[in-house]
Design an enzyme around this catalytic site. Structure first.
Site, PDB file in Angstrom:
ATOM      1  N   ASP A 183       0.909  -1.137   0.000  1.00 38.95           N
ATOM      2  CA  ASP A 183       0.000   0.000   0.000  1.00 38.95           C
ATOM      3  C   ASP A 183       0.951   1.190   0.000  1.00 38.95           C
ATOM      4  O   ASP A 183       1.597   1.468   1.013  1.00 38.95           O
ATOM      5  CB  ASP A 183      -0.875   0.002   1.256  1.00 38.95           C
ATOM      6  CG  ASP A 183      -1.895   1.122   1.181  1.00 38.95           C
ATOM      7  OD1 ASP A 183      -1.472   2.263   0.944  1.00 38.95           O
ATOM      8  OD2 ASP A 183      -3.094   0.869   1.334  1.00 38.95           O
ATOM      9  N   HIS A 184       1.086   1.850  -1.139  1.00 46.62           N
ATOM     10  CA  HIS A 184       2.193   2.813  -1.226  1.00 46.62           C
ATOM     11  C   HIS A 184       2.022   3.977  -0.250  1.00 46.62           C
ATOM     12  O   HIS A 184       2.979   4.684   0.047  1.00 46.62           O
ATOM     13  CB  HIS A 184       2.436   3.273  -2.679  1.00 46.62           C
ATOM     14  CG  HIS A 184       1.491   4.317  -3.168  1.00 46.62           C
ATOM     15  ND1 HIS A 184       0.247   4.027  -3.650  1.00 46.62           N
ATOM     16  CD2 HIS A 184       1.607   5.660  -3.248  1.00 46.62           C
ATOM     17  CE1 HIS A 184      -0.361   5.138  -4.011  1.00 46.62           C
ATOM     18  NE2 HIS A 184       0.448   6.153  -3.781  1.00 46.62           N
ATOM     19  N   HIS A 246      -5.698   2.879   0.965  1.00 49.78           N
ATOM     20  CA  HIS A 246      -4.787   3.913   1.470  1.00 49.78           C
ATOM     21  C   HIS A 246      -5.354   4.658   2.682  1.00 49.78           C
ATOM     22  O   HIS A 246      -4.694   4.827   3.692  1.00 49.78           O
ATOM     23  CB  HIS A 246      -4.498   4.962   0.395  1.00 49.78           C
ATOM     24  CG  HIS A 246      -4.008   4.383  -0.898  1.00 49.78           C
ATOM     25  ND1 HIS A 246      -3.150   3.327  -0.965  1.00 49.78           N
ATOM     26  CD2 HIS A 246      -4.245   4.737  -2.192  1.00 49.78           C
ATOM     27  CE1 HIS A 246      -2.876   3.047  -2.221  1.00 49.78           C
ATOM     28  NE2 HIS A 246      -3.534   3.893  -2.990  1.00 49.78           N
TER      29      HIS A 246
END
Ligand code: BG6
Length: 508
Positions: A183-184, A246
């Protein structure tokens, strides 16, 4: 900084955009900082027929174009890319994996990478199960002579049922501690700083609860539209694209209890508890607690911006949301009764992501406080851009009387000019190499997040009378989102690109 063990990283989908724009430039940045193992190899895998040399040349171009905050050194770029090679195969065919295995054995022998493999699936989600199954059958998931790790990118399913099914499938070949779900957002320096800010300072934690916090607001705005990704986005929408993953992860870090230690299990256990404590939104409350919007055509400074339905790849009658705002509660001792608000959308006035903790007003109003100061005490944690932290509080306006003025105390990461802010991928790839999964989403957390959004998806999917509001591109979404905040004296913050500025119309 510990160096990872020697390894081979295998990128499935190596001819794609992500490899070119993010993965290889991030690996180069790690190489540049001497954070890669002494012996490493990167094997690009995809169906396209290309030679090792043209793969390396293409990746060099990606490094030059997309490296962030790093000094580019041509000699070093070519040294780095000498560790890259390419392997052509059809990833859906089981028999092909014995060829892959042989190629990996060979690289392992020639490069001395100690049979440690990190598989990165930069592939459409439909291929996740197929590839992990095939790796399993080929004996490439079993960590008997070195580590075997699998990195996947969202979406981790498209609803609760498919999310559960994906996890079940992955677990057939890989154990949970071998799986790294990127999950950047968790890779962003400022998101990680939420932990440090909360738990390395004595002054915030005593206030971080229902006794002092009025509400918490999380905004993630993008000024761009779908930018050529209409085909993907129309099947996704803001709820699945940003909120389920996110932004709920950011909620987890904002609302969690202090972990017992700074390790992956302790931290992820605490964020999981938050996600499991999200109060389910009853179906009849969806229209009251969730506002969805879609941008319509508009004209900004003379430039005509097409509406979402006019974007290539988007259905002309699409009801996919490009904006969503949700009000919800966390049923826990700490947060009982404190409303949380999340808002995210495309084609909004500016690109900004921030968490705003609004503290309660004083119990007794001694001074003449203007409107701006009614919700004076806000702590703003700016995730991007102009990364930093801003505390707002009231001060005496100089002169006669005791008028209160809202003032700012701010810290900007840019003030630490000598520090290299690693990109999210840089940080996350390094962590996967060293076996640290703290900043990766765990199966149970992903499932809890799907569970929370499930009633919203169900109502939207099954009830065609549910409203989707239009908003002109370049504005802060449908006005109805304002009504989510019930306290009439409080509104959403309207942030601009600079941390200290706000306004309905930010300077572009
Ligand atoms: C991605 C979404 O996961 O995150 C995109 O698929 C979105 O639609 C992007 O634009 C936002 O990431 P960032 O880091 O630019 O906030």
């Amino acid at each position: 900084m510990d160096k990872p063990k020697n390894l081979t990283m295998v990128i499935f989908g190596a001819s794609g955009d992500l490899t070119f724009r993010k993965l290889i430039p991030s690996l180069y940045a790690l190489y540049n900082q001497k954070m890669l193992p002494d012996k490493f190899h990167v094997l690009g895998v995809s169906r396209t027929v290309i030679t090792d040399d043209s793969f390396r040349e293409k990746m060099q171009e990606g490094i030059r174009k997309f490296s962030e905050n790093i000094h580019l050194d041509e000699q070093q770029i070519s040294e780095f890319t000498s560790h890259l090679s390419y392997f052509q195969m059809d990833m859906s065919v089981e028999e092909e994996y014995s060829r892959l295995k042989a190629a990996l054995n060979e690289r392992n022998m020639t490069e001395g990478t100690d049979s440690n493999y990190l598989f990165y699936l930069s592939m459409p989600p439909a291929m996740f199960g197929v590839i992990s199954d095939n790796l399993g059958r080929a004996g490439l998931s079993d960590p008997f002579d070195g580590f075997r790790r699998l990195i996947i990118e969202k979406p981790f399913g498209y609803d609760l049922a498919s999310g559960l099914e994906l996890n079940r499938k992955l677990h057939q070949s890989f154990a949970e501690d071998q799986i790294y779900r990127i999950d950047h957002y968790l890779g962003k320096e400022t998101v990680q700083n939420l932990l440090v800010m909360r738990f390395s300072n004595g002054i915030f934690e005593p206030l971080w609860n229902r006794n002092y916090v009025h509400h918490v607001e999380i905004t993630s705005a993008e000024s761009i539209g779908v930018e050529g990704r209409g085909g993907y986005y129309d099947g996704s929408g803001a709820l699945r694209d940003m909120l389920q993953n996110h932004l709920l992860q950011v909620v987890g870090l904002t609302a969690m209890e202090p972990p017992s230690a700074m390790d992956a299990d302790s931290i992820r256990n605490e964020t999981l508890k938050v996600l499991q404590s999200l109060r389910p939104i009853r179906k009849e409350d969806v229209p009251l607690q969730v506002i969805r919007g879609q941008y319509t055509a508009s004209n900004i400074n003379g430039e005509v911006i097409p509406g979402y339905r006019e974007e290539p790849g988007v259905n002309a009658e699409s009801r996919t949301e490009t904006f969503v705002a949700v009000k919800f509660f966390i049923d826990s001792w700490r947060w009982g009764g404190v409303p949380f608000y999340i808002r995210t959308g495309k084609s909004l006035p500016t690109r900004v992501t921030e968490v705003v903790v609004h503290f309660k007003p004083t119990p007794h109003g001694l001074f003449q406080q203007d409107e701006a100061c009614r919700s004076c005490n806000q702590l703003i944690i700016r995730i991007q851009p102009d990364e930093g932290i801003l505390l707002k509080f009231g001060m005496k306006q100089p002169g006669a009387g005791f008028n209160v003025k809202s003032v700012n105390m701010d810290f900007h990461y840019s003030d630490l000019s000598d520090v290299h802010l690693p990109s999210a991928y840089e940080r996350l790839l390094y962590d996967a190499m060293t076996g640290d999964s703290t900043l990766y989403a765990r199966a149970d957390a992903v499932e809890a997040a799907w569970k929370f959004v499930a009633p919203i998806q169900e109502v939207w999917n099954n009830d065609p009378t549910q409203k989707i509001y239009g908003y002109p591109a370049g504005t802060w979404g449908p006005e109805n989102a304002d009504s989510l905040i019930e306290d009439k004296e409080m509104t959403w913050r309207y942030p601009c690109a600079s941390l200290t500025e706000t306004g309905n119309y930010c300077e572009l």
